[in-house]
Design an enzyme around this catalytic site. Sequence first.
Site, PDB file in Angstrom:
ATOM      1  N   HIS A 154      -7.342  -2.150   3.047  1.00  0.00           N
ATOM      2  CA  HIS A 154      -6.001  -2.048   2.454  1.00  0.00           C
ATOM      3  C   HIS A 154      -4.939  -1.952   3.555  1.00  0.00           C
ATOM      4  O   HIS A 154      -3.881  -2.576   3.477  1.00  0.00           O
ATOM      5  CB  HIS A 154      -5.906  -0.790   1.582  1.00  0.00           C
ATOM      6  CG  HIS A 154      -6.526  -0.912   0.231  1.00  0.00           C
ATOM      7  ND1 HIS A 154      -6.261  -1.961  -0.622  1.00  0.00           N
ATOM      8  CD2 HIS A 154      -7.377  -0.093  -0.439  1.00  0.00           C
ATOM      9  CE1 HIS A 154      -6.929  -1.784  -1.753  1.00  0.00           C
ATOM     10  NE2 HIS A 154      -7.615  -0.659  -1.663  1.00  0.00           N
ATOM     11  N   HIS A 166     -13.239   0.428   3.521  1.00  0.00           N
ATOM     12  CA  HIS A 166     -12.473   0.010   2.340  1.00  0.00           C
ATOM     13  C   HIS A 166     -10.986   0.306   2.533  1.00  0.00           C
ATOM     14  O   HIS A 166     -10.128  -0.574   2.381  1.00  0.00           O
ATOM     15  CB  HIS A 166     -13.018   0.737   1.111  1.00  0.00           C
ATOM     16  CG  HIS A 166     -12.292   0.433  -0.164  1.00  0.00           C
ATOM     17  ND1 HIS A 166     -12.835  -0.377  -1.130  1.00  0.00           N
ATOM     18  CD2 HIS A 166     -11.078   0.822  -0.642  1.00  0.00           C
ATOM     19  CE1 HIS A 166     -11.984  -0.473  -2.150  1.00  0.00           C
ATOM     20  NE2 HIS A 166     -10.909   0.252  -1.864  1.00  0.00           N
ATOM     21  N   GLU A 167     -10.672   1.539   2.860  1.00  0.00           N
ATOM     22  CA  GLU A 167      -9.261   1.911   2.995  1.00  0.00           C
ATOM     23  C   GLU A 167      -8.612   1.197   4.180  1.00  0.00           C
ATOM     24  O   GLU A 167      -7.421   0.865   4.135  1.00  0.00           O
ATOM     25  CB  GLU A 167      -9.117   3.434   3.124  1.00  0.00           C
ATOM     26  CG  GLU A 167      -9.642   4.224   1.934  1.00  0.00           C
ATOM     27  CD  GLU A 167      -9.067   3.785   0.596  1.00  0.00           C
ATOM     28  OE1 GLU A 167      -7.955   3.212   0.575  1.00  0.00           O
ATOM     29  OE2 GLU A 167      -9.726   3.998  -0.427  1.00  0.00           O
ATOM     30  N   HIS A 215      -4.086  -5.186   5.158  1.00  0.00           N
ATOM     31  CA  HIS A 215      -3.268  -5.994   4.255  1.00  0.00           C
ATOM     32  C   HIS A 215      -1.786  -5.649   4.442  1.00  0.00           C
ATOM     33  O   HIS A 215      -0.909  -6.521   4.360  1.00  0.00           O
ATOM     34  CB  HIS A 215      -3.709  -5.723   2.810  1.00  0.00           C
ATOM     35  CG  HIS A 215      -3.356  -6.800   1.838  1.00  0.00           C
ATOM     36  ND1 HIS A 215      -3.539  -6.666   0.485  1.00  0.00           N
ATOM     37  CD2 HIS A 215      -2.819  -8.028   1.999  1.00  0.00           C
ATOM     38  CE1 HIS A 215      -3.155  -7.748  -0.131  1.00  0.00           C
ATOM     39  NE2 HIS A 215      -2.706  -8.600   0.767  1.00  0.00           N
TER      40      HIS A 215
END
Length: 681
Positions: free
Chosen positions: A474, A470-471, A477
Site C-alpha cells: 500500500h 502487505h502494508e 502505491h
Amino acid sequence: MPNPSQPNPLLAIEFRIPFDRICAAHVEPAATELLRDARARLEAIAAEGGERTFANTMRALDHLTEPLDYAMGVVRHLEAVATYPELRAAFNAVEPRVGAFYSSIPLQEGLWKGIKAYAAAPEAAGLAGERRRYLHKTVDDFRRHGADLDAPGKTRLEEIDVELTRLTTRFSENVLDSTNAFELLIANQAELAGLPATALASARQSAARKGREGWRFTLQSPDYFAAMTYLDNAAIRRQVYLAHSVRGAAGQWDNRPLVARILELRREKARLLGFPDFADLVLEDRMAHNGARAMAFLEDLKSKTERRFREENRALLEFRRSLEGPVAPELEPWDVAYYAEKQRAALYDFDEEALRPYFPLERVAAGLFDLVNRLYGIRVAEEPGVPVWDPQVRYYNIHDQDGAFLGGFYTDWYPRENKRDGGWMDALITGGPAGGEFHPHLGLICGNLTPPLTGRPALLTHREVETIFHEFGHLLHHLLSRVEIRTLAGTSVAWDFVELPSQIMENWCWERQALDLFARHWETGEPIPDSLFRKMKRARTFRAANAQMRQLGFAFVDLLLHTRYSPQRDGDPVEYARRLLQEFVPAPLPPEHAAIAAFTHLFGSPVGYGAGYYSYKWAEVLDADAFTRFRDHGIFSREIGNEFREKILARGDSQDPAELYRDFMGRDPDPQALLERSGLA
C-alpha cells in the site's frame, strides 16, 4: 499545554511533521481556522466571475481542502496510535463539524454550477488523460453526493453524514476501549501448557509492565492468536475466545445500537440519492459497479470452495478423534485453531513457531527494502532524529535510482494500549508537480506485531511478515505515485483495486530466493533450512478452503447487511450477521457471538469497507494472476518490476483500473490463478 506564543503546528503543512509539538489543545483552534479558510476558498471558486478554466475551477477544487486534509489526517492518526482522553475529546468535538463541511462541498450550488459550466466549455472538450478523467469523475461524484437534490434533500443529506461521522467514530472508540478492558492474569504456569516460549515470555513481560506477578494476556492480536492456537487448556481458550467475540457488544461499549443506526442511515442516504441500496451507491465507481455483480463474484467463489470446506472440517474432527477416541466431542469455535495446528504438525511435521527465529523484525525490514530496490530501483534509508509520536516509531526516506527524493514514511509495529488493533497504511501528505519538480509523498504503516522481549529482538510469525509486506505494498502505491491530480493520486483508487499493490507483495514471502534476503536465524544468521522451507510450502494450502470461506463469510455478511437486510423482518443486525456467518465457519457459534460489533472495517468510518469487504477477494484474484508474470519470468525481474511500477503503482486512479490491469497483463484477470495458488483448483 501548547505555548501560546508559538504558532499552532497544525496550521502549516510541514513534511517533517512536528509530532513532538502537537497536543490536544491545538485541535479545536486549528479546525476552526482551517474550516474558515476552506469555506472562503470554496466561496471563491463558486464566485469565479471570469471564464471557467481548468486552473480556476478543477485544479482549485483539487487543492481546496489540502490544509484541512493534512491537519485532520494528523489528528485522526494520533487518535488511532497515541490517544488520551483530552485528544479523544478534542477530536470528537471537531469531527462532526469537519465531516459536515466535507459533505457540504458537493451541495454548494454555486460550485456545482461552476463545474457544470466548465464541463460545457470548449477547453473541457479538449481535455485528455487524467484531466479528462478527473472532470468526469468529479461530475459523477457530485451527483452521487447529492448535488442535484433539492434544498430539503441537501439538508437531510448533510444531517445524515454528520451523524454517520459521529456514530462511526464512537464505534471505533468502543472497540478500542472494550478490547483494552479485558485482561487475564494466570498465576500458575502449569495452566499455560502448550504455549510457545515466545508467548510465555511475552505474557510474563506484559504482567511485569503492570507491576503484577504471573502471566498476563490481553485481546491484542499476538496474545489472542497464540492462546487460540497453542494453549492446551480448553477452558482458558474458551474464556479468551468468548471475550474476543463480544468486544463492543456489552455495557458502556455496546455497539449494537450503533450498528443498527449506521445501517439505517446508510439505507436512507442511498435512497435519498436515487439508489436502491447502499451497495449500489458505493460500488458504482468501483470495479464491480453494483452489489449484484459483487454478490455473483462471491457466489461463484463460494460454490468452488464449499466441497473442500466440508472435507477439511470432517478431516479435522476425525483427527481429533484419532487423538482422543471416537467419543471425542464435536469441535467448538475455541477448539478449531488449536486442533488445526496439531493436525498441520502431524500432516506436514510443521510447526509455525519453528519459523519464528528466522524472522527478526529488523532483518525482515532490511530484506523488504532490498527486494523493492531490486524490483523498482528505489533505496530506503532510515533517518534518525525525526519527530515521532512514540519512541518505538522509526522514520525512513525513499530515493529513486537517480537520487531523486520520492518521499518518506513512518513505521509503528508493536501493540500499545493507546493504539488501535490491526495493521494499516495511511497517507499523510500527497505530493505532486509544482514549480517544475515533483513534491514528495509522506505516509506511514502500522501493525500490532509480536514485540521484542528482554535480551532478544522481535521474532515474527510468517503471517506477521506477510502483514509487513502487505502494508508496504500500500505504501509503495502512495510513495511511487506520479499523478498530477492530487485526488486521483496514490491509493485513491477503487477499493476493489486498492488491495492489488498490497496483496501482490505477500507472494514474495513464499519464494525461496526472496526469503533468503531476510529469513535468517536471529542468533546464527543461517537461512531457513531446506527441510523446513519444504514443510512450510507443503502446508501453505492447509485448510485453504476454511481460510477462503472465512473471508467470503465476512463479505457475504457485509453485502447482505447493505442490500437485503430488513430490521423489521430480520431483527437485530448482530444476530442476523451471526446466523449468516454460521454457514461459513467450521463450528457452531455461541449465541453471544457478536463479531460485527467490533468490525471496524465495516462500521469504523462513514463508508470504509461497508458494502466493499468483497474487495479483498476481488483483489486477491488480481494479485494471484498478476504475480504469474513475476513467477514465470523471474521474481526479481527489474523489467517486470518497472512495468508494474509504471503501469500500476505510479498511475493511481488516473485511468480506469480495468484498463490499468489490462495494460500490465495484456488481458483481463483469470481467477484460475487464485484457485491454483490456494490448492482449490
